[in-house]
Every structure is written in C-alpha cells, then in structure tokens.
Design an enzyme around this catalytic site. Structure first.
Site, short mmCIF file in Angstrom:
data_model
loop_
_atom_site.label_atom_id
_atom_site.label_comp_id
_atom_site.label_asym_id
_atom_site.label_seq_id
_atom_site.Cartn_x
_atom_site.Cartn_y
_atom_site.Cartn_z
CB SER A 127 20.49 8.96 15.54
OG SER A 127 20.10 8.00 14.61
CE1 TYR A 145 16.32 7.57 20.05
CE2 TYR A 145 16.37 7.05 17.71
CZ TYR A 145 17.03 7.25 18.91
OH TYR A 145 18.40 7.16 18.95
CE LYS A 159 18.92 10.31 20.30
NZ LYS A 159 19.61 10.57 21.56
P1 NAD Z 1 20.98 2.32 26.16
O1 NAD Z 1 19.52 2.24 26.40
O2 NAD Z 1 21.76 1.06 26.24
O3 NAD Z 1 21.64 3.39 27.15
C1 NAD Z 1 20.95 4.53 27.58
C2 NAD Z 1 21.07 4.59 29.10
O4 NAD Z 1 20.40 5.75 29.57
C3 NAD Z 1 20.44 3.40 29.80
O5 NAD Z 1 21.37 2.82 30.68
C4 NAD Z 1 19.23 3.98 30.54
O6 NAD Z 1 19.00 3.30 31.75
C5 NAD Z 1 19.67 5.42 30.74
N1 NAD Z 1 18.58 6.40 30.84
C6 NAD Z 1 17.55 6.61 29.97
N2 NAD Z 1 16.77 7.60 30.40
C7 NAD Z 1 17.31 8.07 31.56
C8 NAD Z 1 16.97 9.10 32.48
N3 NAD Z 1 15.88 9.86 32.31
N4 NAD Z 1 17.76 9.30 33.56
C9 NAD Z 1 18.86 8.54 33.75
N5 NAD Z 1 19.23 7.55 32.93
C10 NAD Z 1 18.46 7.32 31.84
O7 NAD Z 1 21.19 3.02 24.73
P2 NAD Z 1 22.49 3.13 23.83
O8 NAD Z 1 22.32 2.23 22.66
O9 NAD Z 1 23.71 3.03 24.66
O10 NAD Z 1 22.30 4.61 23.29
C11 NAD Z 1 22.94 5.71 23.91
C12 NAD Z 1 22.56 6.99 23.19
O11 NAD Z 1 22.90 6.88 21.80
C13 NAD Z 1 21.05 7.28 23.20
O12 NAD Z 1 20.88 8.69 23.31
C14 NAD Z 1 20.57 6.81 21.85
O13 NAD Z 1 19.44 7.48 21.42
C15 NAD Z 1 21.77 7.17 20.98
N6 NAD Z 1 21.87 6.36 19.76
C16 NAD Z 1 21.92 5.01 19.86
C17 NAD Z 1 22.00 4.23 18.71
C18 NAD Z 1 22.05 2.73 18.80
O14 NAD Z 1 21.90 2.07 17.78
N7 NAD Z 1 22.28 2.13 19.95
C19 NAD Z 1 22.04 4.85 17.45
C20 NAD Z 1 22.00 6.26 17.39
C21 NAD Z 1 21.92 7.01 18.57
C1 UD1 Z 2 17.21 1.65 13.71
C2 UD1 Z 2 16.26 2.80 13.91
C3 UD1 Z 2 17.05 4.11 13.92
C4 UD1 Z 2 18.15 4.06 14.96
C5 UD1 Z 2 19.02 2.84 14.68
C6 UD1 Z 2 20.07 2.69 15.71
C7 UD1 Z 2 14.14 2.05 12.90
C8 UD1 Z 2 13.15 2.26 11.79
N1 UD1 Z 2 15.26 2.81 12.86
O1 UD1 Z 2 17.83 1.84 12.46
O2 UD1 Z 2 16.19 5.19 14.19
O3 UD1 Z 2 18.93 5.22 14.92
O4 UD1 Z 2 18.21 1.66 14.69
O5 UD1 Z 2 20.91 1.63 15.40
O6 UD1 Z 2 13.93 1.25 13.79
N2 UD1 Z 2 16.56 -5.88 9.90
C9 UD1 Z 2 16.07 -7.09 9.48
N3 UD1 Z 2 15.55 -7.93 10.42
C10 UD1 Z 2 15.52 -7.62 11.75
C11 UD1 Z 2 16.04 -6.38 12.17
C12 UD1 Z 2 16.54 -5.52 11.21
O7 UD1 Z 2 16.08 -7.39 8.29
O8 UD1 Z 2 15.02 -8.43 12.55
C13 UD1 Z 2 17.14 -4.96 8.90
C14 UD1 Z 2 16.42 -3.63 8.83
O9 UD1 Z 2 15.35 -3.69 7.92
C15 UD1 Z 2 17.55 -2.71 8.36
C16 UD1 Z 2 18.81 -3.35 8.97
O10 UD1 Z 2 18.46 -4.69 9.26
O11 UD1 Z 2 17.67 -2.74 6.98
C17 UD1 Z 2 19.27 -2.66 10.24
O12 UD1 Z 2 18.15 -2.57 11.11
P1 UD1 Z 2 18.28 -2.00 12.60
O13 UD1 Z 2 19.40 -2.67 13.31
O14 UD1 Z 2 16.93 -2.05 13.22
O15 UD1 Z 2 18.74 -0.48 12.37
P2 UD1 Z 2 18.07 0.66 11.48
O16 UD1 Z 2 16.75 0.26 10.97
O17 UD1 Z 2 19.07 1.13 10.50
#
Ligand code: NAD
Ligand code: UD1
Length: 338
Positions: free
Chosen positions: A125, A150, A154
C-alpha cells in the site's frame, strides 16, 4: 499458469481472478470468508464462464497451508491478497492484525519454498510512504513510520519478503496500491464493506442510495486548491490487470536480486470534492455532504509516479475518474436490487 489467489473472494482479489481467467490462467482461491462471501464465486462464473475453485480455510493455520500446497502440485505462483485491512480497527486490535497479516504471509512463504512455488505477487500500500516530501512519489521515496498497526504490517511484510526471497529462491513483486475504487463494469462484483464504510467511495454511494444520512468531508482546510485532501484513485480493474502482468513477468524472469516494487496509481491526484463532483455528474444526483474536522491520521495529499510500472510491466491505468465513480454507483444499485 496455475495461480493461488489468497483472499480471492475479496474486493481486489475477485477482480484479479476475473482478469486471470480471462487471460486463460487457472485459479485456485483460498479464503476464510472473514470479509467476503462464497457467493462471489458464482458471480465470477457469470462474468468469465468458469467458477474458480475455492478452498475455505484460515491461512494462519500452518498445517492447512502445508496441506494445501502438498495437494496442489504444479502451482506456478501465488498472488497474496488475504489480510485484514481496516486501519481504525487495527489500532484497537493490533495483535489481531499482526497475527493475521504476518503469520499468513510466513506460512505462505515457507510452503512456497518447500514446494518450489517460486513466484509471488504481494499486496502492499502507498500507506508505507506516509506524507511524502515530494510529489509524485516514486518507489525510491523513503518509507516512513507507519501511522497504524495495519500500515506497519504492510511495511514488515515487504521487509519479510525481501529478507526471505534471496534465501528461498522466491521471485517477488510488491505492488503498492494507491486508492482502489470502483467495480467491475458488469456490476456483478465490487466492494462489500461490512458495517459503516471507512473509505470515501463506499460512503458516497451508500449515502446516495439512502443507507447513510450524509457524507462527512474530513477537512476543507488543507493546503490544496479546494482545501480538501488529495488522493490517487485507481479503478480496481486497472489494478487487477497489473497483477496479471506482474505474474507473467515473474514467470519469464530468469534472475532477480531482490523483490521488485511498483506503484499502482493513475499518476494524478483528485480532491475529495472532485470525487463528489464526479459522482454527482455520473449519477445525476445531489449528494448530501457536510464539511467536518479532519480525520486524525489522514495525510494531506499523495499521488503516484507510475513511470516504473509503465516501463517495466508495460502497465498503465486507463479508466477515468468518472468511469470509476460510475461503476461504483452501478454496483451500489445492483446490491440494492438484490
Ligand atoms: P478484502 O477484505 O476485500 O479481501 C481480503 C480477503 O482476504 C477477504 O476475502 C478475507 O476474507 C480474506 N482473508 C483475510 N484474512 C484471511 C486469512 N487469515 N485466511 C484466509 N483468508 C483471509 O480486501 P481488499 O480490499 O480486496 O484488499 C486486498 C489486499 O490489498 C489486502 O492485503 C489489503 O491490505 C491490500 N490493500 C487494499 C487497499 C484497499 O483500498 N482496498 C489498499 C492498499 C492495499
Ligand atoms: C485509507 C487508509 C490507508 C489505506 C487506504 C486504502 C486511513 C487513515 N488510511 O486511505 O491506510 O491504504 O485507505 O484505500 O484510513 N474521506 C472523507 N469522508 C469519508 C471517508 C473519507 O472525507 O467518509 C476522505 C479522507 O479524509 C481522504 C479521502 O477521503 O482524504 C480518501 O479516504 P479513504 O478512502 O479512507 O482512503 P485513505 O484515507 O487515503
């Protein structure tokens, strides 16, 4: 290729499974369904014509992981998505986050080494950069102390892979996602936040559909053109595509000194108000929102330098912000119709 997709019923994982299958690769999913549902498999089948195999177990269970790898000979690689991801919850339950995110990765790394499955794509991330000193942020920017357990998982995961890869022969790509949003154009899969969403887009679409009263815009006094915070929003399908290219690259790579790291964003930042305007444009609705205080822990602005992914992976995000918000809205409407 035959690929294990851990967390493959989750948000980004499910879109990546679709992309892998559509490129002709075979997928096996492992997910314990702690943040997703098995129904996603049927939805993937509707899009691609093939329902991927799903095994439901917890990746922190070392014996189950070893057993899985023992039974699945001929795996070409692993795309490891499975993790807990709620920033606020990680502050309340740090050990749950360290255990789930780090132990599952350790189990996978050891089993890969034992079974000679030597290609790994890992979900990292942009949170590892904190508030970068200069923008756009490149992969060379110094990593900052994580603001949450969290975020720390990472950073530690990246280091763990970097320490283990040269010893084990594992070749790895670490993908640093910026802000993934949107849903598949079919509206059959998308993000399924449990309870009140933390992230911006699900909060916008749930407000518009009537599940939430109003969106809070966290701060309008940042040093940005309209005062609201700026992020690099990227369509989840563009993100999914990068995983396939990363895995294909690993399968062709003869040698690797250390894991390769790529930023995955569009290279452009948008403010919270710009995202709201885009949503209002594509939906034809007025969103009920109000400006509130800043959210503790939020950074002011970040967007990616994506030139490395472009030159090495041959990858570039193609979707516009309007395409992202439109697909998120279509997904919310699909959910409401079920
Ligand atoms: P998500 O929660 O939708 O998907 C994660 C999946 O992993 C889920 O289906 C959950 O059931 C499964 N899981 C969690 N722990 C497990 C375990 N111990 N054993 C088996 N299954 C398990 O999340 P996502 O948004 O698809 O994110 C996927 C990856 O990307 C994660 O590693 C997350 O940290 C990373 N990531 C996500 C974002 C975001 O904004 N969504 C941003 C940066 C990084
Ligand atoms: C968040 C996580 C980050 C993670 C990322 C994944 C935090 C502090 N950070 O980032 O670790 O990797 O999600 O996508 O949670 N916002 C509003 N109102 C809301 C929700 C969000 O104004 O109800 C704003 C936030 O202040 C930010 C932007 O929208 O400026 C995006 O927010 P969000 O989607 O939560 O993502 P990040 O904060 O960038």
């Amino acid at each position: 290729m035959k690929i294990l997709v851990s967390g493959g019923t989750g948000y980004i994982g499910s879109h990546t499974v679709v992309e892998l299958q559509q490129k002709g690769h075979e997928v096996v999913i492992v997910d314990n369904l702690c943040n997703s549902s098995a129904g996603v498999i049927r939805q993937i089948g509707k899009i691609t014509g093939t329902e991927p195999l799903l095994e439901v177990f917890d990746l922190t269970d070392r014996h189950r992981v070893e057993d899985f790898f023992g039974r699945h000979a001929g795996l070409d690689g692993v795309i490891h998505f499975a993790a807990f991801k709620a920033v606020g919850e990680s502050v309340q339950k740090p050990l749950d986050y360290y255990r789930n995110n780090l132990v599952s990765l350790m189990n996978i790394l050891e089993a890969m080494h034992q079974q000679r499955v030597l290609h790994l794509v890992f979900s990292s991330s942009c949170t590892v950069y904190g508030q970068p000193e200069s923008l756009p942020v490149t992969e060379e920017a110094p990593l900052q102390k994580a603001l949450s357990p969290y975020g720390n998982t990472k950073r530690i995961s990246e280091e763990m892979i970097a320490d283990y890869a040269p010893l084990s022969g594992i070749k790895a790509v670490l993908l640093r996602y910026f802000n993934p949003i949107g849903a598949h154009p079919s509206a059959l899969i998308g993000e399924l936040p449990l309870g009140e969403p933390n992230n911006l887009l699900p909060y916008i679409t749930q407000t518009a559909i009537g599940k939430r009263a109003a969106l809070s815009v966290f701060g309008a006094d940042y040093n940005t053109p309209d005062g609201t915070a700026i992020r690099d929003y990227i369509h989840v399908c563009d993100l999914a595509n990068a995983h396939v290219l990363a895995m294909e690259r690993l399968s062709k790579l003869q040698q690797q000194q250390k894991p390769e790291v790529f930023n995955l964003g569009t290279g452009h930042g948008n403010s919270v108000l710009e995202v709201i305007q885009s949503f209002e444009r594509v939906s034809g609705l007025k969103l009920n929102y109000r400006i509130t205080d800043r959210r503790p822990g939020d950074i002011e602005q970040v967007w990616a330098d994506v030139s490395l992914a472009e030159s090495v992976l041959g990858w570039k995000a193609v979707s516009s912000l309007d395409e992202m918000t439109r697909s998120a809205w279509n997904w919310e409407k699909y959910l409401a119709s079920q």
